[in-house]
Design a protein around this motif. Sequence first.
Motif, PDB file in Angstrom:
ATOM      1  N   GLY A 242      -0.798   5.803   7.015  1.00 53.94           N
ATOM      2  CA  GLY A 242      -0.320   4.654   7.041  1.00 53.94           C
ATOM      3  C   GLY A 242      -1.264   3.722   5.924  1.00 53.94           C
ATOM      4  O   GLY A 242      -2.341   4.268   5.608  1.00 53.94           O
TER       5      GLY A 242
ATOM      6  N   MET B  85       0.973  -1.283   0.052  1.00 45.15           N
ATOM      7  CA  MET B  85      -0.035  -0.145  -0.015  1.00 45.15           C
ATOM      8  C   MET B  85       0.991   1.197   0.153  1.00 45.15           C
ATOM      9  O   MET B  85       1.522   1.362   0.912  1.00 45.15           O
ATOM     10  CB  MET B  85      -0.932  -0.017   1.274  1.00 45.15           C
ATOM     11  CG  MET B  85      -1.774  -1.130   1.808  1.00 45.15           C
ATOM     12  SD  MET B  85      -2.533  -1.946   0.125  1.00 45.15           S
ATOM     13  CE  MET B  85      -3.420  -0.448  -0.313  1.00 45.15           C
ATOM     14  N   THR B  86       0.693   1.833  -1.196  1.00 44.13           N
ATOM     15  CA  THR B  86       1.625   3.416  -1.265  1.00 44.13           C
ATOM     16  C   THR B  86       0.987   4.254  -2.016  1.00 44.13           C
ATOM     17  O   THR B  86       0.473   3.879  -3.214  1.00 44.13           O
ATOM     18  CB  THR B  86       3.085   2.918  -1.658  1.00 44.13           C
ATOM     19  OG1 THR B  86       3.632   4.288  -2.097  1.00 44.13           O
ATOM     20  CG2 THR B  86       2.981   2.102  -2.688  1.00 44.13           C
TER      21      THR B  86
ATOM     22  N   SER C 172      -2.277   2.345  -4.608  1.00 40.33           N
ATOM     23  CA  SER C 172      -2.726   3.458  -4.184  1.00 40.33           C
ATOM     24  C   SER C 172      -4.452   3.919  -3.993  1.00 40.33           C
ATOM     25  O   SER C 172      -4.984   3.376  -5.090  1.00 40.33           O
ATOM     26  CB  SER C 172      -2.261   4.698  -4.780  1.00 40.33           C
ATOM     27  OG  SER C 172      -2.844   5.921  -4.149  1.00 40.33           O
ATOM     28  N   VAL C 173      -5.059   4.247  -3.136  1.00 45.03           N
ATOM     29  CA  VAL C 173      -6.554   4.449  -2.873  1.00 45.03           C
ATOM     30  C   VAL C 173      -6.661   5.941  -3.331  1.00 45.03           C
ATOM     31  O   VAL C 173      -8.031   6.157  -3.703  1.00 45.03           O
ATOM     32  CB  VAL C 173      -7.065   4.196  -1.785  1.00 45.03           C
ATOM     33  CG1 VAL C 173      -7.002   2.738  -1.307  1.00 45.03           C
ATOM     34  CG2 VAL C 173      -6.416   5.004  -0.664  1.00 45.03           C
ATOM     35  N   GLY C 174      -5.635   6.753  -3.774  1.00 53.67           N
ATOM     36  CA  GLY C 174      -5.902   8.024  -4.271  1.00 53.67           C
ATOM     37  C   GLY C 174      -4.961   8.825  -4.342  1.00 53.67           C
ATOM     38  O   GLY C 174      -3.962   8.782  -3.339  1.00 53.67           O
TER      39      GLY C 174
HETATM   40  N1  ADE Z   1      -0.411   5.175   2.233  1.00 53.95           N
HETATM   41  C1  ADE Z   1      -0.433   6.337   2.523  1.00 53.95           C
HETATM   42  N2  ADE Z   1      -1.290   6.949   1.759  1.00 53.95           N
HETATM   43  C2  ADE Z   1      -1.778   5.864   0.815  1.00 53.95           C
HETATM   44  C3  ADE Z   1      -2.674   5.928  -0.311  1.00 53.95           C
HETATM   45  N3  ADE Z   1      -2.965   7.084  -0.710  1.00 53.95           N
HETATM   46  N4  ADE Z   1      -2.890   4.630  -0.890  1.00 53.95           N
HETATM   47  C4  ADE Z   1      -2.411   3.323  -0.311  1.00 53.95           C
HETATM   48  N5  ADE Z   1      -1.580   3.644   0.800  1.00 53.95           N
HETATM   49  C5  ADE Z   1      -1.233   4.839   1.233  1.00 53.95           C
END
Ligand code: ADE
Length: 217
Positions: free
Chosen positions: A140, A87-88, A132-134
């Motif tokens: 985190g 997740m990033t 990434s979710v957005g």
């Molecule tokens: N970790 C921090 N921000 C994030 C995001 N927007 N999507 C996924 N992981 C994350």
Amino acid sequence: MKKFQVISLFPEMFTGVFESSMMWKAQRDEIVQLSTINLRTFGIGPRQQVDDTPYGGGDGMLLKPEPLFAAVEEAKKNDPTAKVVLMTPRGQRWKQSVAQNWSEAEHGYIFICGRYEGYDERIVSLVDEQVSVGDYVLTGGELPAMTIIDSIVRLIPGVLGGEDSAAIESFSDGETLEFPQYTKPSEYNGLAVPDVLLSGNHAAIAQWRADNSFKAE
Ligand code: ADE
């Protein structure tokens, strides 16, 4: 039974979400297995250290590679064919069509939740997908992991009740969001349900719903 394992320093964040509603039911019905692995367990030394200062200087602490490698190894022991997902905010933007693909996959998933200051880049070598979710930064990966797991699990056949509500609703055809819906009473505080929906004319209702579906961007 499809396995979703989450590696996190805050596994307690998942209890309310995993133990409620649809995700609870999917586990009860043995369609999925949801579990967490506490990264701290793999910390180094008497203080179970999981982070350290960045080479080259700079503020903040980074997740060290060794505990993450050990946690992923443990997760792979439970589920050798699982794909590893980091997740990033730098990852691919999550979307419904990907949730659909992942819900159909035979293998399980191992989610790594980073923390806000970052991680040693070598952990990327462990990872099959970065998501990434957005375009915003969360503290985190936990909330993103919950979001993604929810969006996948609900699409697995048998998870939602009998009717194909996942299939007819928002995004499933990639273009339209769901149409407005109403329940009883037919008038409330002067606000009336559109007549066509009370008409019993199925063709007219289908046309109205098509005309009134929200369009995705
Ligand atoms: N970790 C921090 N921000 C994030 C995001 N927007 N999507 C996924 N992981 C994350």
